[in-house]
Design an enzyme around this catalytic site. Structure first.
Site, short mmCIF file in Angstrom:
data_model
loop_
_atom_site.label_atom_id
_atom_site.label_comp_id
_atom_site.label_asym_id
_atom_site.label_seq_id
_atom_site.Cartn_x
_atom_site.Cartn_y
_atom_site.Cartn_z
N GLY A 17 0.81 -1.19 0.00
CA GLY A 17 -0.01 0.04 -0.04
C GLY A 17 0.75 1.41 -0.12
O GLY A 17 2.17 1.42 0.26
N GLY A 19 0.54 5.73 1.00
CA GLY A 19 -0.18 6.66 1.40
C GLY A 19 0.79 8.17 1.66
O GLY A 19 1.84 8.13 1.30
N GLY A 22 4.02 7.26 3.86
CA GLY A 22 5.01 6.29 3.41
C GLY A 22 4.62 5.28 2.42
O GLY A 22 3.14 5.34 1.86
N LYS A 41 7.27 -1.22 6.53
CA LYS A 41 6.64 0.26 6.26
C LYS A 41 7.85 1.21 6.01
O LYS A 41 8.88 1.34 7.22
CB LYS A 41 5.79 0.79 7.42
N ASP A 140 -3.51 7.37 17.46
CA ASP A 140 -4.17 7.29 16.12
C ASP A 140 -4.95 6.23 15.96
O ASP A 140 -4.76 5.58 14.91
CB ASP A 140 -3.11 7.51 14.93
#
Length: 304
Positions: A17, A19, A22, A41, A140
């Site tokens: 993925g 975003g 990153g 990540k 978050d």
């Protein structure tokens, strides 16, 4: 030439993925003793100091070990095209995240059984109590940061992950405005000091979406924006949801941080509901936490 980055200790299998913060990849370790896929990540660092600090601060994430928390395996700095990145390697949850699962459930016209919702709530609350005992706040919490681990054909275990905005506490409250807008707690939105109760608000938002399949990002305005003048009550949730669950969700979304249940109290309430006992939202005496641990800010956190 490979379209993927080249890492000394990991081989990229495919991109997972991408975003604003990153990009994520599925990787394999080049160490033959490490089997299976991992998630990596990669986040850009604005300065060398930020990258060095991130490595030091990531040690606390690597120390976390809980069945309902994504396991962190490695953190390192990576240079690419003259830019520096922090790379975090963690457990790969192949069943995706809770946000995807909730959306697919809604699109299929289904609902998640309330007993399953309560079980998942308990798993997340247990993970949160563990983090708070370690003096870690996530900051978050949202369905996209909760991952599903398939234990059997249809039995999922939930795991909290993506600690990119996490922080540890040293007895003082934080004030920096971090997190995803539609899930922000009122004290964060209004630039007030905050601590562990912002995570309880976050799990309250997750519970809301889980039991109702009403997604907060589809609402007009943020849930926290008017909570002081228009408090969230059990009547704010659809009547098809049981009264006890609506009471518990609205308690997590109390406008006053000190009036929200703690993560430990949530666990006790959920155990009672799962065993068929009535819900009593009195404050529960818990052992004091250790406030002496040093302050560290999580990977990618905004400067305090």
């Amino acid at each position: 030439m490979s379209k993927f980055p080249s890492y000394p200790n990991y081989e990229v299998v495919r991109q997972l993925g991408k975003g604003g913060m990153g990009v994520a990849y599925i990787v394999r370790s080049k160490d033959s003793s490490v089997t299976g896929f991992l998630a990596l990540k990669q986040v850009h660092c604005q300065s060398k100091q930020e990258g060095t600090g991130a490595l030091k601060e990531a040690k606390i994430l690597r120390s976390l070990s809980h069945v309902n928390v994504v396991r962190y395996h490695d953190v390192f700095l990576h240079l690419e095209r003259g830019m520096q990145f922090v790379c975090t390697v963690m457990e790969f949850c192949r069943s995706g995240d809770l946000a995807q699962h909730l959306l697919q459930t809604k699109q299929s016209g289904s609902q998640i059984e309330e007993t399953i919702c309560l079980t998942w709530m308990l798993q997340l609350s247990t993970a949160l109590a563990y983090l708070h005992d370690k003096r870690v706040i996530h900051r978050d919490l949202k369905p996209a940061n909760v991952f599903l681990h398939l234990m059997s054909r249809s039995d999922f275990v939930l795991k909290l992950g993506d600690f990119g905005l996490s922080a540890t506490l040293d007895g003082r409250n934080r004030t920096s405005q971090v997190g995803t807008p539609c899930y922000l707690a009122p004290e964060v939105l209004f630039n007030e000091p905050y601590a562990e109760p912002i995570d309880v608000w976050g799990v309250g938002c997750i519970f809301w979406e889980m039991v109702s399949l009403e997604f907060l990002y589809e609402r007009k305005g943020m849930l926290a924006a008017n909570v002081h003048t228009d408090p969230i009550t059990q009547d704010s949730l659809p009547p098809k949801i049981s009264v006890n669950v609506r009471k518990l969700v609205s308690a997590c979304l109390n406008s006053s941080p000190q009036d929200r249940p703690t993560a430990r109290e949530l666990c006790k309430h959920l155990h009672k509901l799962l065993s068929g006992q009535p819900l009593q939202l009195e404050k529960i005496k818990v052992e004091p936490l250790d406030w002496t641990q040093p302050l560290m800010t999580g990977i990618g956190a905004i400067a305090e």
